[in-house]
Design a protein around this motif. Structure first.
Motif, PDB file in Angstrom:
ATOM      1  N   GLU A  24       0.829  -1.207   0.000  1.00  0.00           N
ATOM      2  CA  GLU A  24       0.000   0.000   0.000  1.00  0.00           C
ATOM      3  C   GLU A  24       0.865   1.259   0.000  1.00  0.00           C
ATOM      4  O   GLU A  24       0.577   2.220  -0.707  1.00  0.00           O
ATOM      5  CB  GLU A  24      -0.945   0.012   1.205  1.00  0.00           C
ATOM      6  CG  GLU A  24      -2.119  -0.920   1.063  1.00  0.00           C
ATOM      7  CD  GLU A  24      -3.006  -0.568  -0.117  1.00  0.00           C
ATOM      8  OE1 GLU A  24      -3.268   0.626  -0.338  1.00  0.00           O
ATOM      9  OE2 GLU A  24      -3.418  -1.492  -0.831  1.00  0.00           O
ATOM     10  N   ASP A  25       1.954   1.249   0.774  1.00  0.00           N
ATOM     11  CA  ASP A  25       2.880   2.382   0.788  1.00  0.00           C
ATOM     12  C   ASP A  25       3.505   2.597  -0.588  1.00  0.00           C
ATOM     13  O   ASP A  25       3.619   3.716  -1.071  1.00  0.00           O
ATOM     14  CB  ASP A  25       3.992   2.180   1.825  1.00  0.00           C
ATOM     15  CG  ASP A  25       3.488   2.320   3.255  1.00  0.00           C
ATOM     16  OD1 ASP A  25       2.381   2.866   3.438  1.00  0.00           O
ATOM     17  OD2 ASP A  25       4.218   1.892   4.167  1.00  0.00           O
ATOM     18  N   PHE A  26       3.872   1.493  -1.233  1.00  0.00           N
ATOM     19  CA  PHE A  26       4.461   1.572  -2.568  1.00  0.00           C
ATOM     20  C   PHE A  26       3.452   2.137  -3.561  1.00  0.00           C
ATOM     21  O   PHE A  26       3.781   3.014  -4.368  1.00  0.00           O
ATOM     22  CB  PHE A  26       4.932   0.183  -3.007  1.00  0.00           C
ATOM     23  CG  PHE A  26       5.534   0.159  -4.368  1.00  0.00           C
ATOM     24  CD1 PHE A  26       6.758   0.756  -4.606  1.00  0.00           C
ATOM     25  CD2 PHE A  26       4.877  -0.455  -5.423  1.00  0.00           C
ATOM     26  CE1 PHE A  26       7.324   0.742  -5.869  1.00  0.00           C
ATOM     27  CE2 PHE A  26       5.433  -0.479  -6.685  1.00  0.00           C
ATOM     28  CZ  PHE A  26       6.664   0.116  -6.904  1.00  0.00           C
ATOM     29  N   LYS A  27       2.221   1.662  -3.494  1.00  0.00           N
ATOM     30  CA  LYS A  27       1.171   2.165  -4.389  1.00  0.00           C
ATOM     31  C   LYS A  27       0.914   3.649  -4.137  1.00  0.00           C
ATOM     32  O   LYS A  27       0.716   4.419  -5.074  1.00  0.00           O
ATOM     33  CB  LYS A  27      -0.117   1.373  -4.210  1.00  0.00           C
ATOM     34  CG  LYS A  27      -0.077  -0.008  -4.822  1.00  0.00           C
ATOM     35  CD  LYS A  27      -1.398  -0.728  -4.624  1.00  0.00           C
ATOM     36  CE  LYS A  27      -1.374  -2.128  -5.201  1.00  0.00           C
ATOM     37  NZ  LYS A  27      -2.638  -2.836  -4.981  1.00  0.00           N
ATOM     38  N   ASP A  28       0.918   4.057  -2.864  1.00  0.00           N
ATOM     39  CA  ASP A  28       0.718   5.469  -2.539  1.00  0.00           C
ATOM     40  C   ASP A  28       1.841   6.325  -3.102  1.00  0.00           C
ATOM     41  O   ASP A  28       1.609   7.420  -3.625  1.00  0.00           O
ATOM     42  CB  ASP A  28       0.617   5.674  -1.027  1.00  0.00           C
ATOM     43  CG  ASP A  28      -0.694   5.145  -0.451  1.00  0.00           C
ATOM     44  OD1 ASP A  28      -1.652   4.939  -1.236  1.00  0.00           O
ATOM     45  OD2 ASP A  28      -0.757   4.934   0.775  1.00  0.00           O
ATOM     46  N   SER A  29       3.083   5.835  -3.000  1.00  0.00           N
ATOM     47  CA  SER A  29       4.208   6.612  -3.533  1.00  0.00           C
ATOM     48  C   SER A  29       4.134   6.702  -5.051  1.00  0.00           C
ATOM     49  O   SER A  29       4.431   7.753  -5.626  1.00  0.00           O
ATOM     50  CB  SER A  29       5.537   6.003  -3.096  1.00  0.00           C
ATOM     51  OG  SER A  29       5.725   4.744  -3.681  1.00  0.00           O
ATOM     52  N   LEU A  30       3.724   5.622  -5.711  1.00  0.00           N
ATOM     53  CA  LEU A  30       3.549   5.660  -7.164  1.00  0.00           C
ATOM     54  C   LEU A  30       2.469   6.655  -7.545  1.00  0.00           C
ATOM     55  O   LEU A  30       2.618   7.440  -8.493  1.00  0.00           O
ATOM     56  CB  LEU A  30       3.193   4.282  -7.715  1.00  0.00           C
ATOM     57  CG  LEU A  30       4.303   3.269  -7.830  1.00  0.00           C
ATOM     58  CD1 LEU A  30       3.756   1.949  -8.368  1.00  0.00           C
ATOM     59  CD2 LEU A  30       5.390   3.782  -8.740  1.00  0.00           C
ATOM     60  N   ARG A  31       1.366   6.624  -6.823  1.00  0.00           N
ATOM     61  CA  ARG A  31       0.244   7.524  -7.096  1.00  0.00           C
ATOM     62  C   ARG A  31       0.677   8.981  -6.915  1.00  0.00           C
ATOM     63  O   ARG A  31       0.372   9.849  -7.730  1.00  0.00           O
ATOM     64  CB  ARG A  31      -0.927   7.189  -6.172  1.00  0.00           C
ATOM     65  CG  ARG A  31      -2.223   7.850  -6.540  1.00  0.00           C
ATOM     66  CD  ARG A  31      -3.369   7.370  -5.653  1.00  0.00           C
ATOM     67  NE  ARG A  31      -3.535   5.924  -5.685  1.00  0.00           N
ATOM     68  CZ  ARG A  31      -3.399   5.113  -4.638  1.00  0.00           C
ATOM     69  NH1 ARG A  31      -3.104   5.601  -3.447  1.00  0.00           N
ATOM     70  NH2 ARG A  31      -3.569   3.812  -4.764  1.00  0.00           N
ATOM     71  N   ALA A  32       1.443   9.248  -5.854  1.00  0.00           N
ATOM     72  CA  ALA A  32       1.915  10.610  -5.589  1.00  0.00           C
ATOM     73  C   ALA A  32       2.865  11.090  -6.690  1.00  0.00           C
ATOM     74  O   ALA A  32       2.768  12.231  -7.146  1.00  0.00           O
ATOM     75  CB  ALA A  32       2.606  10.676  -4.229  1.00  0.00           C
ATOM     76  N   SER A  33       3.775  10.219  -7.122  1.00  0.00           N
ATOM     77  CA  SER A  33       4.710  10.629  -8.172  1.00  0.00           C
ATOM     78  C   SER A  33       3.977  10.836  -9.494  1.00  0.00           C
ATOM     79  O   SER A  33       4.307  11.748 -10.254  1.00  0.00           O
ATOM     80  CB  SER A  33       5.833   9.608  -8.334  1.00  0.00           C
ATOM     81  OG  SER A  33       5.324   8.375  -8.796  1.00  0.00           O
ATOM     82  N   ARG A  34       2.969  10.014  -9.788  1.00  0.00           N
ATOM     83  CA  ARG A  34       2.175  10.181 -11.003  1.00  0.00           C
ATOM     84  C   ARG A  34       1.426  11.510 -10.969  1.00  0.00           C
ATOM     85  O   ARG A  34       1.387  12.247 -11.957  1.00  0.00           O
ATOM     86  CB  ARG A  34       1.185   9.029 -11.157  1.00  0.00           C
ATOM     87  CG  ARG A  34       0.450   9.067 -12.478  1.00  0.00           C
ATOM     88  CD  ARG A  34      -0.557   7.929 -12.630  1.00  0.00           C
ATOM     89  NE  ARG A  34      -0.061   6.643 -12.206  1.00  0.00           N
ATOM     90  CZ  ARG A  34      -0.655   5.879 -11.276  1.00  0.00           C
ATOM     91  NH1 ARG A  34      -1.747   6.291 -10.671  1.00  0.00           N
ATOM     92  NH2 ARG A  34      -0.154   4.714 -10.944  1.00  0.00           N
ATOM     93  N   GLU A  35       0.854  11.845  -9.808  1.00  0.00           N
ATOM     94  CA  GLU A  35       0.140  13.116  -9.670  1.00  0.00           C
ATOM     95  C   GLU A  35       1.098  14.297  -9.818  1.00  0.00           C
ATOM     96  O   GLU A  35       0.750  15.309 -10.430  1.00  0.00           O
ATOM     97  CB  GLU A  35      -0.582  13.172  -8.327  1.00  0.00           C
ATOM     98  CG  GLU A  35      -1.777  12.248  -8.244  1.00  0.00           C
ATOM     99  CD  GLU A  35      -2.364  12.145  -6.849  1.00  0.00           C
ATOM    100  OE1 GLU A  35      -1.821  12.781  -5.919  1.00  0.00           O
ATOM    101  OE2 GLU A  35      -3.367  11.439  -6.698  1.00  0.00           O
TER     102      GLU A  35
END
Length: 110
Positions: A24-35
């Motif tokens: 979940e942390d990894f997915k959140d970091s990916l989502r943040a970098s994409r945004e």
């Protein structure tokens, strides 16, 4: 390893929990970098539109292929419409193929 009364291994369950947390942390970091990338692209697009507007270039609303600008032909000096993207590539210097052929042909050897 801890064994429950039912013979269930608690350490395995805790390991799965921490794997899920890490995922979940990894997915959140990916989502943040994409945004962040999307916001950066949006800002660049706005800046380019502002510069085009300041230069007097109007983006066509009904055409798919981007902004256009009027340019003088290098051979016959007549005005023609060219895409801004083509001008950036170094294209759209001539109004027609015949004008390009006239300029391209070297008659100095005659």
């Amino acid at each position: 390893m801890k064994i429950d009364n039912d013979g269930y291994y608690q350490d395995l369950d805790e390991g799965r929990y921490w794997d899920e947390v890490a995922e979940e942390d990894f997915k959140d970091s990916l989502r943040a970098s994409r945004e962040a990338r999307t916001a950066k692209k949006r800002a660049i697009r706005k800046e380019v539109e502002k510069q085009l507007k300041a230069a007097g270039v109007q983006k066509s609303t009904h055409e798919i292929r981007g902004a256009k600008i009027e340019v003088n032909c290098l051979t016959c000096k007549s005005k023609f419409t060219a895409r801004v993207a083509d001008r950036k590539r170094g294209w759209a210097k001539y109004c027609s193929k015949s004008c390009k052929a006239k300029k391209q042909t070297n008659w100095s050897w005659l």
